[in-house]
Design a protein around this motif. Structure first.
Motif, PDB file in Angstrom:
ATOM      1  N   ALA A 114      38.197 -33.902 -44.412  1.00 56.00           N
ATOM      2  CA  ALA A 114      36.793 -34.320 -44.593  1.00 56.00           C
ATOM      3  C   ALA A 114      36.432 -34.307 -46.077  1.00 56.00           C
ATOM      4  O   ALA A 114      35.698 -35.188 -46.552  1.00 56.00           O
ATOM      5  N   GLU A 115      36.969 -33.312 -46.793  1.00 57.28           N
ATOM      6  CA  GLU A 115      36.694 -33.234 -48.237  1.00 57.28           C
ATOM      7  C   GLU A 115      37.279 -34.436 -48.968  1.00 57.28           C
ATOM      8  O   GLU A 115      36.679 -34.979 -49.889  1.00 57.28           O
ATOM      9  N   GLU A 116      38.508 -34.847 -48.547  1.00 54.62           N
ATOM     10  CA  GLU A 116      39.141 -36.006 -49.187  1.00 54.62           C
ATOM     11  C   GLU A 116      38.303 -37.269 -48.977  1.00 54.62           C
ATOM     12  O   GLU A 116      38.158 -38.101 -49.883  1.00 54.62           O
ATOM     13  N   LEU A 117      37.749 -37.436 -47.771  1.00 59.73           N
ATOM     14  CA  LEU A 117      36.890 -38.597 -47.477  1.00 59.73           C
ATOM     15  C   LEU A 117      35.623 -38.551 -48.320  1.00 59.73           C
ATOM     16  O   LEU A 117      35.155 -39.562 -48.846  1.00 59.73           O
ATOM     17  N   ASP A 118      35.057 -37.358 -48.458  1.00 58.00           N
ATOM     18  CA  ASP A 118      33.845 -37.171 -49.262  1.00 58.00           C
ATOM     19  C   ASP A 118      34.137 -37.501 -50.725  1.00 58.00           C
ATOM     20  O   ASP A 118      33.334 -38.134 -51.415  1.00 58.00           O
ATOM     21  N   ASP A 119      35.330 -37.057 -51.202  1.00 57.43           N
ATOM     22  CA  ASP A 119      35.727 -37.323 -52.591  1.00 57.43           C
ATOM     23  C   ASP A 119      35.788 -38.818 -52.863  1.00 57.43           C
ATOM     24  O   ASP A 119      35.366 -39.294 -53.914  1.00 57.43           O
ATOM     25  N   ALA A 120      36.348 -39.572 -51.885  1.00 57.11           N
ATOM     26  CA  ALA A 120      36.549 -41.017 -52.074  1.00 57.11           C
ATOM     27  C   ALA A 120      35.239 -41.738 -52.389  1.00 57.11           C
ATOM     28  O   ALA A 120      35.233 -42.756 -53.092  1.00 57.11           O
ATOM     29  N   GLU A 121      34.122 -41.205 -51.879  1.00 55.82           N
ATOM     30  CA  GLU A 121      32.824 -41.858 -52.084  1.00 55.82           C
ATOM     31  C   GLU A 121      32.151 -41.426 -53.380  1.00 55.82           C
ATOM     32  O   GLU A 121      31.176 -42.051 -53.815  1.00 55.82           O
ATOM     33  N   ASN A 122      32.612 -40.336 -53.981  1.00 54.41           N
ATOM     34  CA  ASN A 122      31.912 -39.785 -55.155  1.00 54.41           C
ATOM     35  C   ASN A 122      32.826 -39.626 -56.366  1.00 54.41           C
ATOM     36  O   ASN A 122      32.713 -38.662 -57.115  1.00 54.41           O
ATOM     37  N   MET A 123      33.732 -40.578 -56.538  1.00 53.72           N
ATOM     38  CA  MET A 123      34.703 -40.469 -57.635  1.00 53.72           C
ATOM     39  C   MET A 123      34.097 -40.807 -58.997  1.00 53.72           C
ATOM     40  O   MET A 123      33.276 -41.720 -59.109  1.00 53.72           O
ATOM     41  N   GLU A 124      34.527 -40.047 -60.000  1.00 53.51           N
ATOM     42  CA  GLU A 124      34.155 -40.338 -61.389  1.00 53.51           C
ATOM     43  C   GLU A 124      35.421 -40.222 -62.232  1.00 53.51           C
ATOM     44  O   GLU A 124      36.339 -39.476 -61.876  1.00 53.51           O
ATOM     45  N   PRO A 125      35.487 -40.936 -63.386  1.00 50.78           N
ATOM     46  CA  PRO A 125      36.700 -40.841 -64.218  1.00 50.78           C
ATOM     47  C   PRO A 125      36.928 -39.403 -64.696  1.00 50.78           C
ATOM     48  O   PRO A 125      35.972 -38.656 -64.914  1.00 50.78           O
ATOM     49  N   ARG A 126      38.202 -39.047 -64.845  1.00 56.89           N
ATOM     50  CA  ARG A 126      38.546 -37.723 -65.365  1.00 56.89           C
ATOM     51  C   ARG A 126      39.619 -37.876 -66.451  1.00 56.89           C
ATOM     52  O   ARG A 126      40.332 -38.883 -66.495  1.00 56.89           O
ATOM     53  N   PRO A 127      39.757 -36.871 -67.327  1.00 61.69           N
ATOM     54  CA  PRO A 127      40.774 -36.965 -68.386  1.00 61.69           C
ATOM     55  C   PRO A 127      42.194 -36.892 -67.807  1.00 61.69           C
ATOM     56  O   PRO A 127      42.408 -36.274 -66.762  1.00 61.69           O
ATOM     57  N   PRO A 128      43.171 -37.519 -68.493  1.00 66.20           N
ATOM     58  CA  PRO A 128      44.560 -37.394 -68.032  1.00 66.20           C
ATOM     59  C   PRO A 128      45.123 -36.008 -68.342  1.00 66.20           C
ATOM     60  O   PRO A 128      44.723 -35.379 -69.325  1.00 66.20           O
ATOM     61  N   VAL A 129      46.030 -35.543 -67.460  1.00 64.19           N
ATOM     62  CA  VAL A 129      46.727 -34.265 -67.692  1.00 64.19           C
ATOM     63  C   VAL A 129      48.157 -34.616 -68.125  1.00 64.19           C
ATOM     64  O   VAL A 129      48.870 -35.318 -67.411  1.00 64.19           O
ATOM     65  N   VAL A 130      48.530 -34.157 -69.305  1.00 67.29           N
ATOM     66  CA  VAL A 130      49.804 -34.555 -69.912  1.00 67.29           C
ATOM     67  C   VAL A 130      50.719 -33.337 -70.048  1.00 67.29           C
ATOM     68  O   VAL A 130      50.290 -32.275 -70.488  1.00 67.29           O
ATOM     69  N   THR A 131      51.973 -33.507 -69.647  1.00 69.79           N
ATOM     70  CA  THR A 131      52.980 -32.456 -69.852  1.00 69.79           C
ATOM     71  C   THR A 131      53.949 -32.905 -70.921  1.00 69.79           C
ATOM     72  O   THR A 131      54.426 -34.039 -70.901  1.00 69.79           O
ATOM     73  N   VAL A 132      54.237 -32.013 -71.857  1.00 76.86           N
ATOM     74  CA  VAL A 132      55.214 -32.310 -72.907  1.00 76.86           C
ATOM     75  C   VAL A 132      56.555 -31.743 -72.449  1.00 76.86           C
ATOM     76  O   VAL A 132      56.681 -30.549 -72.192  1.00 76.86           O
ATOM     77  N   MET A 133      57.561 -32.620 -72.321  1.00 77.52           N
ATOM     78  CA  MET A 133      58.859 -32.196 -71.814  1.00 77.52           C
ATOM     79  C   MET A 133      59.956 -32.617 -72.785  1.00 77.52           C
ATOM     80  O   MET A 133      59.733 -33.415 -73.687  1.00 77.52           O
ATOM     81  N   GLY A 134      61.156 -32.087 -72.561  1.00 75.22           N
ATOM     82  CA  GLY A 134      62.281 -32.483 -73.415  1.00 75.22           C
ATOM     83  C   GLY A 134      63.266 -31.357 -73.615  1.00 75.22           C
ATOM     84  O   GLY A 134      63.101 -30.264 -73.084  1.00 75.22           O
ATOM     85  N   HIS A 135      64.291 -31.612 -74.410  1.00 72.29           N
ATOM     86  CA  HIS A 135      65.377 -30.648 -74.630  1.00 72.29           C
ATOM     87  C   HIS A 135      64.899 -29.514 -75.542  1.00 72.29           C
ATOM     88  O   HIS A 135      63.987 -29.699 -76.341  1.00 72.29           O
ATOM     89  N   VAL A 136      65.548 -28.375 -75.398  1.00 75.41           N
ATOM     90  CA  VAL A 136      65.208 -27.221 -76.237  1.00 75.41           C
ATOM     91  C   VAL A 136      65.419 -27.584 -77.716  1.00 75.41           C
ATOM     92  O   VAL A 136      66.378 -28.271 -78.061  1.00 75.41           O
ATOM     93  N   ASP A 137      64.499 -27.157 -78.560  1.00 74.06           N
ATOM     94  CA  ASP A 137      64.589 -27.343 -80.009  1.00 74.06           C
ATOM     95  C   ASP A 137      64.434 -28.809 -80.445  1.00 74.06           C
ATOM     96  O   ASP A 137      64.892 -29.180 -81.513  1.00 74.06           O
ATOM     97  N   HIS A 138      63.826 -29.629 -79.621  1.00 75.24           N
ATOM     98  CA  HIS A 138      63.570 -31.010 -80.042  1.00 75.24           C
ATOM     99  C   HIS A 138      62.158 -31.175 -80.601  1.00 75.24           C
ATOM    100  O   HIS A 138      61.777 -32.273 -80.971  1.00 75.24           O
ATOM    101  N   GLY A 139      61.385 -30.068 -80.612  1.00 72.39           N
ATOM    102  CA  GLY A 139      60.093 -30.093 -81.293  1.00 72.39           C
ATOM    103  C   GLY A 139      58.875 -30.255 -80.408  1.00 72.39           C
ATOM    104  O   GLY A 139      57.848 -30.770 -80.851  1.00 72.39           O
TER     105      GLY A 139
END
Length: 573
Positions: free
Chosen positions: A55-80
């Motif tokens: 029910a919450e998911e259905l409620d969310d669908a009607e009241n959506m607003e833009p949100r910031p992106p969530v970014v993960t920084v990944m990669g090999h050890v010691d690559h900065g």
């Protein structure tokens, strides 16, 4: 219980059973047993408290607003990776990390000026860089919208680079590639672009859809272009929306026990708005939000979607990756947490229980000879404890030695930990933590070993060495020498004496021997009882010399071969 006993399973009425046993029991009694997933079980539990996720998911669908992106920084050890985050938020994390390896997940939010001139926030999750943190890095990808893959231009694609790509692709997360260290000698950004095409990451300039940005985290060049690439990728590939006007849901990214503030959890809100005073359930932990801080340490009264905050007020330390939700009141929060904890405990007991049937009882008795190394793990943050546990359980030194983690937790090493270690003969591993007052003396008195580490792979190497040290030595048979019997002498005092010529190696008195006739072993487990050369007793006779040998065995004949051998310890791989 009777049916289980007939199936060869000895269990008491109150015992927890595993899935296979339940299914076998159901089939025997004529029931179709369906085992629900932990997610479905949790959904049922929440529904019993009038929390309807659908029910919450259905409620969310009607009241959506833009949100910031969530970014993960990944990669090999010691690559900065951490240097890149430094450049983005102008603070220095590297100096506080041991060995330059990020040991904790952190979350930060920065604001970027977009093409239309508006200031847009981006949330960054800093995942650890060493391979031992695979578990935490995978979790980082699960809460992520976009992954920044950092590859050093002077180093190229490395094993953890591939691992990071696999995690991001498995989570169906778009990737932006940051080609770092372009200021270094020998840097070849084009080589990185061509290498990554093998893994399905084709640069836009090669006709693909992946944005590549050349940067130097050290010189802080290309950072603005990278952040713009993140926003462009978010706008082009994703529809990032959430309902901010509802009860908060989200994930605990990290948690630790602070001496002055108690349990502190870093939360990432995924929907709704989290406010000070909300009753909260995080996995099997619960509490009321007493205070919230943003990544700069400032007090905040509410946190909307994609905003990371540190939350105070939980009664215990949750695990990294636990989802959180806001409950109607403190009582409901406590009941949900208690039920989750009870379910976890039952599952753990069922997992740990040794299944013994009458048929394999003797086998289990023999298995009693298997050596087990018991460990108690305590760390400063739950993500590090979980990653350490995950890495230790993957150490494989064979079936003769087992590793068992009897307890893990966050915070200082306490008297309870020492008591537990005393009962189970366990070793306590302290990761970035020390014992509480007088606990070290108590451990000393009880003979409990406490080992301290601040870099995860040192702990892994030590435990692996300890497990290998517990292995029983492997012995192999080594041939020492052979002698051919040329003549048999009969002696009333010594019995039959073999007049022999040493064909190879050395024949030594007191060594084990076997008698071989026409290539067939006639007698095994004999011993060179006496050895004579001319009329003298000797301890050994070398190749090419004649000697007299008594084996304490009568049936010897000319032409027989005496082989001598000993068991020597063999080095393990």
């Amino acid at each position: 219980m009777t049916v289980l006993f007939a199936l060869g399973e000895m269990a008491t009425a109150t015992q927890s059973l595993d899935q296979d046993t339940f299914e076998a029991l159901g089939a025997e009694l004529g029931y179709d047993v369906k085992v629900v997933s932990p997610e479905d079980e949790d959904r049922e539990l929440l529904e019993s408290f009038d929390i309807d996720l659908e029910a919450e998911e259905l409620d969310d669908a009607e009241n959506m607003e833009p949100r910031p992106p969530v970014v993960t920084v990944m990669g090999h050890v010691d690559h900065g990776k951490t240097k890149l985050l430094d450049a983005i938020r102008h603070t220095d994390v590297v100096d506080t990390e041991h060995g330059g390896i990020t040991q904790h997940i952190g979350a930060y939010q920065v604001k970027v000026t977009a093409e239309d001139g508006t200031r847009r926030p981006i949330t960054f999750i800093d995942t650890p860089g060493h391979e031992a943190f695979t578990a935490m890095r995978a979790r980082g990808a699960q809460v992520t919208d976009i992954a920044i893959l950092v590859v050093a231009a002077d180093d190229g694609v490395m094993p953890q680079t591939v691992e990071a790509i696999n995690h991001a692709q498995a989570a169906d997360v778009p990737i932006v590639v940051a080609v770092n260290k372009i200021d270094k000698e020998g840097a070849n950004p084009d080589k990185i672009r061509s290498q990554l095409t093998e893994y399905g990451l084709v640069a836009e300039e090669y006709g693909g859809d992946v944005m590549f940005v050349n940067i130097s985290a050290k010189q802080r060049t290309g950072i603005r272009e990278l952040l713009e690439a993140v926003l462009l990728t978010a706008d082009a590939a994703l529809t990032l929306e959430a309902n901010p006007n509802t009860d908060a849901r989200g994930v605990a990214i990290e948690a630790n026990l602070d001496k002055g503030r108690g349990a502190v959890a870093t939360m990432l809100v995924q929907r709704g708005t989290l406010r000070v005073g909300d009753s909260l359930v995080v996995g099997a932990s619960y509490g009321r939000v007493r205070a919230m801080f943003d990544d700069a340490g400032k007090d905040v009264s509410e946190a909307g979607p994609s905003m990371p905050v540190q939350v105070l007020g939980l009664t215990s330390v949750p695990r990294a990756g636990d989802s959180f939700l806001v409950a109607a009141d403190d009582r409901t929060a406590r009941q949900i947490a208690d039920k989750r904890e009870a379910a976890e405990r039952q599952a753990l007991l069922a997992k740990r229980r040794k299944r013994v049937s009458l048929e394999d009882f003797d086998k289990v008795l023999a298995e009693g000879e298997v050596d087990t190394l018991n460990l108690v793990i305590k760390g400063d943050v739950s993500g590090a404890v979980e990653a350490l546990e995950d890495s230790l359980l993957r150490i494989d030194v064979g079936d003769e030695v087992a590793l068992r983690i009897i307890h893990r937790g966050v915070g200082a090493i306490t008297q309870n930990d020492v008591n537990l270690a005393t009962v189970d003969n366990a070793v306590i591993i302290g990761f970035n933590v020390r014992p509480a007052e007088r606990v070290a003396e108590m451990a000393d008195a009880e003979g409990v070993e406490i080992k301290y580490y601040n870099v995860i792979y040192s702990a892994i190497d030590d435990i692996e060495a300890a497990l290998k040290g517990m292995l029983k030595p492997i012995y192999e048979e080594v041939q020492l020498g052979t002698a051919e019997i040329r003549q048999v002498f009969h002696s009333g005092r010594f019995g039959n004496i073999a007049g022999s010529l040493v064909r190879s190696g050395t024949i030594k008195r007191g060594t084990k021997a076997r008698l071989v006739r026409d290539g067939v072993v006639v007698a095994d487990n004999l011993e060179i009882a006496s050895l004579r050369r001319e009329k003298d007793d000797v301890t050994e006779v070398r190749e090419g010399y004649e000697c007299g040998i008594t084996l304490g065995y009568k049936d010897i004949a000319e032409g027989d071969v005496i082989e001598t051998w000993e068991m020597r310890e063999k080095a393990r791989d």
